[in-house]
Scaffold this active site. Structure first.
Site, short mmCIF file in Angstrom:
data_model
loop_
_atom_site.label_atom_id
_atom_site.label_comp_id
_atom_site.label_asym_id
_atom_site.label_seq_id
_atom_site.Cartn_x
_atom_site.Cartn_y
_atom_site.Cartn_z
CG HIS A 129 -1.71 1.23 1.43
ND1 HIS A 129 -3.02 1.36 1.02
CD2 HIS A 129 -1.38 2.42 2.00
CE1 HIS A 129 -3.46 2.56 1.32
NE2 HIS A 129 -2.48 3.22 1.93
CD GLU A 130 1.94 3.41 3.74
OE1 GLU A 130 2.15 4.52 3.22
OE2 GLU A 130 0.95 3.20 4.45
CG HIS A 133 0.36 6.19 -0.86
ND1 HIS A 133 -0.83 6.69 -1.34
CD2 HIS A 133 0.08 5.68 0.38
CE1 HIS A 133 -1.79 6.49 -0.44
NE2 HIS A 133 -1.26 5.88 0.60
CD GLU A 189 -4.66 6.48 2.15
OE1 GLU A 189 -4.47 5.29 2.51
OE2 GLU A 189 -3.74 7.30 2.10
#
Length: 252
Positions: A129-130, A133, A189
């Site tokens: 997920h990070e 980004h 997100e």
């Protein structure tokens, strides 16, 4: 740092001298992005904030947890196409279940995250997920949105640069946040959730573990703000979206 996984905004207010760009298509996202600055323009100030974080925050030396984040991080980084080198993963001794990324491939993970992350597949969901980004250029887009919102309010109110923050507070700053900035953050997100699942699959981790992370997070959360006032989708929304995406992609 908040309870939710988030895009860190460390250093985004220190954008002086940043390179101006415009609209461009991000192939990873499959959409056009409005970018007044690029990632490179954010790195200097972001890295300065990162160094300050390393000096002031307590860093955990737990050998088992550190080995896990380094091992999982390396596999996700290799799957990202951004290169396996240059990434830095730091374990902060903080009870909040949180993780963040800043421009420059710096990833912070709290020890408290391991209250909801039980397996390496679940840890891969967080790190994926990070990393997503970064692939999504979300830091640059978020900074551009903030700059544009402030500039629009400055023009509308006739405020000088020195008084623009006061003008935002006096003439609809909340409206700008709820109507413009926060929905975009929720979009970021959601995009990072989906891209992170793809990275998990490429790295050989079990994508459905991403659902488990948010089920565990939902069990931990209490008194969370309403979704429309949050910079993040609600846990229930994230779980449903992840279930739909994983099913559509044929992941397990």
């Amino acid at each position: 740092m908040r309870r939710y996984l988030k895009l860190s905004v460390l250093g985004l207010a220190l954008l002086g001298g940043g390179a101006l760009t415009g609209c461009e298509t991000n192939q990873t996202l499959g959409r056009s992005q409005f970018l007044l600055v690029d990632d490179a323009a954010l790195e200097q100030s972001a890295l300065a904030a990162w160094q300050e974080q390393l000096k002031t925050a307590k860093i955990s030396k737990d050998p088992t947890l550190n080995k896990r984040i380094q091992t999982v991080g390396a596999r996700i980084a290799a799957a990202s196409g951004l290169g396996a080198t240059g990434w830095e993963y730091v374990l902060f001794d903080d009870p909040q279940p949180n993780a963040f990324v800043i421009p420059g491939k710096k990833v912070g993970i709290n020890t408290g995250l391991f209250k909801v992350v039980k397996t390496d597949d679940q840890l891969a969901a967080v790190i994926g997920h990070e990393t997503a980004h970064v692939l999504g250029k979300h830091a640059a887009e978020r900074a551009s949105q903030q700059m544009a919102a402030q500039g629009a309010l400055q023009v509308a109110t006739g405020a000088t640069k020195g008084n623009v923050q006061k003008a935002i507070a006096s003439y609809g700053g909340l409206g700008a946040q709820v109507g413009i900035l926060l929905p975009y953050s929720r979009k970021h997100e959601s995009e990072a959730d989906r891209i992170g699942v793809d990275l998990m699959a490429k790295a050989g981790y079990r994508p459905s573990a991403a659902i488990e992370v948010w089920q565990n997070m939902m069990a931990q959360n209490s008194g969370a703000p309403p979704e429309f006032l949050s910079t993040h989708p609600s846990d229930k929304t994230r779980i449903k979206d992840l279930q739909d995406y994983i099913a559509a992609k044929g992941y397990k």
